[in-house]
Design an enzyme around this catalytic site. Sequence first.
Site, PDB file in Angstrom:
ATOM      1  N   LYS A 157     -24.220   7.973  18.522  1.00 18.96           N
ATOM      2  CA  LYS A 157     -24.116   6.993  19.619  1.00 18.96           C
ATOM      3  C   LYS A 157     -25.472   6.348  19.954  1.00 18.96           C
ATOM      4  O   LYS A 157     -25.532   5.168  20.294  1.00 18.96           O
ATOM      5  CB  LYS A 157     -23.536   7.650  20.873  1.00 18.96           C
TER       6      LYS A 157
ATOM      7  N   ASP B 220     -17.264   5.275  28.093  1.00 15.07           N
ATOM      8  CA  ASP B 220     -16.890   6.596  28.624  1.00 15.07           C
ATOM      9  C   ASP B 220     -16.721   6.561  30.142  1.00 15.07           C
ATOM     10  O   ASP B 220     -15.773   7.135  30.688  1.00 15.07           O
ATOM     11  CB  ASP B 220     -17.942   7.646  28.245  1.00 15.07           C
TER      12      ASP B 220
END
Length: 280
Positions: free
Chosen positions: A69, A106
Amino acid sequence: MSGHTKKAAITGFPVDQSRSPLVHGYWLKKHGLEGEYGRVPVPPETATAFYKDFAASGLIGANVTVPHKEVAAAACAHLDDAAKAMGAANTLWLDESGALCGANTDGLGFLGNLDQLAPGWDTACGTAVVLGAGGAARAIIWALLSRGFTTVHIVNRTFEKAKSLEDQFGSGTKAHAWDKLGTLLGEADLLVNTTALGMTGKAPLEIDLDTLPVSALVTDIVYAPLETGLLKQATKRGNKTVDGLGMLLHQAVPGFKRWFGVRPEVDKELRELVLADLGV
Ligand code: ATR
């Protein structure tokens, strides 16, 4: 499928465990869209080159899972505010000029889950207690502050990690050692577990909810089991609870919309499909 079929994928290393293909595959089928969503393992030694030259992959976009990420975010020409704050991207796409863009969804997944299962949960936008100080905590703290929470207490076993999140997010956040939890719970409108404690195969989350107001909402990012020890204890004393499965599903929504042009629903059938696959 034609050569123009839009292709997206989960990228990371490994990617075998990811439920993203199941989720996006369900939505593609449900909306009758000609598209594909696959798995592309990206070995760590090739990650920088892969994301820097993302257009060469033939994908129109991707999700990114551990451990890439941060590398993916660094390769992006443009990042949304959440990805900037987290230094990590989990959703990628190419803009009209072919430049790589990244988002971190998220936190949106966390908010989307509560909005769906506990409408009005944020009316007060008062005080939240967040357990844990890892990557998931960072996304959730960002989300709570962006929604307007006035106070976010970060409680972590390792105080220094909570303090570094307080230093990052500044006013509104406050780091604490675990032994302050009882007092802090007395002020909470929302309690969130962002640690893996309580997950099948991990140690239980040992917590005493006695001081928590019964009006507080309790949520867990753990979704296996669906009803964690924390949620059981909260339900028993009368608190409303929301399980963590929806965060996983809602974080996928913005990517699907961007790649395939339709905003999908997190419906009961999808939840059941993923739960069956998880064996939960
Ligand atoms: P993620 O990126 O998924 O959030 P992480 O960065 O490994 O995962 O963070 C895990 C969190 O769970 C951390 O806050 C960790 O606490 P420490 O910072 O003290 O390591 C917390 N955690 C993990 N195991 C724990 C345990 N046995 N007791 C208390 N906290 C624990």
